[in-house]
Design an enzyme around this catalytic site. Structure first.
Site, mmCIF file in Angstrom:
data_model
loop_
_atom_site.group_PDB
_atom_site.id
_atom_site.type_symbol
_atom_site.label_atom_id
_atom_site.label_comp_id
_atom_site.label_asym_id
_atom_site.label_seq_id
_atom_site.Cartn_x
_atom_site.Cartn_y
_atom_site.Cartn_z
ATOM 1 N N HIS A 1 1.107 -1.204 -0.063
ATOM 2 C CA HIS A 1 -0.086 0.187 0.079
ATOM 3 C C HIS A 1 0.661 1.135 0.143
ATOM 4 C CE1 HIS A 1 -3.059 2.990 0.991
ATOM 5 N NE2 HIS A 1 -4.039 2.023 0.506
ATOM 6 N N PRO A 2 0.368 2.409 -0.643
ATOM 7 C CA PRO A 2 1.463 3.387 -1.060
ATOM 8 C C PRO A 2 1.232 4.521 0.069
ATOM 9 C CG PRO A 2 -0.281 3.563 -2.720
ATOM 10 C CD PRO A 2 -0.566 2.221 -2.007
ATOM 11 N N CYS A 3 0.438 4.271 1.205
ATOM 12 C CA CYS A 3 0.281 5.327 2.072
ATOM 13 C C CYS A 3 1.233 5.952 2.656
ATOM 14 C CB CYS A 3 -0.875 4.957 2.994
ATOM 15 S SG CYS A 3 -0.561 3.358 4.139
ATOM 16 N N HIS A 4 2.587 5.026 2.887
ATOM 17 C CA HIS A 4 3.595 5.649 3.390
ATOM 18 C C HIS A 4 4.773 6.079 2.549
ATOM 19 C CE1 HIS A 4 1.704 4.617 7.230
ATOM 20 N NE2 HIS A 4 1.612 3.232 6.962
#
Length: 211
Positions: free
Chosen positions: A159-162
């Site tokens: 997931h690219p959230c960080h």
């Protein structure tokens, strides 16, 4: 470039520069490098390599009375073998997050697609220390399953959230390296990102240095 964010055009440039710079070193190490174009005209990066597994090798059974104290026979020896299983790493641009997203899948020799994160990590490496290092990567806890945005089939993904925060914390935009100590521009953007995120799924890049 509004580092660490990218436009679609900047991502395409980063892919092209990555392929030009790293293709030879990666293919020398057994990793296939492809620059793919989807049916909608969007480009993405594909890295593919064999997954090597340990197999037991049969050894003769000794009679107890014939075993010498210095007999080398002991645990059944093992060797690394390529049984046709492969792992694919797809780097795709996310217009929503404006950063790359890593999609991963393992395909066995029988055609089975492995989408269990823990099983994939077990298949990628049998080294305990390496597994611990992979588990310690911040992205590791965000491994999930979703459809590949260009292929429409299920993949594991990080997931690219960080992504933006991690890139911002460890590398500086080109021309501002005095703030953090390492600069990155289009030539090294994907290499820096893959070096950070790829460790969670057993991907490492050859060390060829920064420009």
């Amino acid at each position: 470039m509004d580092y660490p964010y990218l436009t679609c055009r900047e991502f395409k440039e980063c892919v092209e520069r990555f392929v030009k710079r790293y293709r030879s070193a990666l293919e020398d190490s057994g990793t296939r490098v492809e620059q793919q174009t989807s049916s909608t005209g969007r480009q993405y990066l594909v890295l593919q390599r064999a997954v090597y597994t340990k197999r037991t090798v049969s050894t003769p059974v000794h009679n107890e009375e014939n075993i010498e104290d210095d007999d080398p026979a002991g645990p059944v020896p093992e060797h690394i073998a390529d049984d046709g299983t492969r792992i694919e790493y797809h780097t795709v641009y996310s217009a929503t997050w404006r950063v790359p997203v890593l999609y991963v899948r393992v395909v066995t020799s029988s055609g089975e697609v492995v989408l269990d994160g823990e099983r994939v990590c077990d298949m990628v490496t049998e080294d305990v220390e390496m597994r611990r290092a992979m588990a310690a990567v911040p992205f590791g806890g965000a491994l999930g399953v979703t459809d590949h945005p260009e292929l429409g089939v299920p993949f594991l993904y990080l997931h690219p959230c960080h992504t933006a925060d991690l890139l911002r914390a460890v590398v500086a935009p080109s021309g501002q390296q005095e703030e953090i100590g390492q600069s990155v521009g289009p030539d090294e953007y994907l290499a820096a990102w893959l070096s950070l995120s790829g460790a969670a799924v057993g991907l490492t890049l050859p060390s060829i240095g920064y420009c």
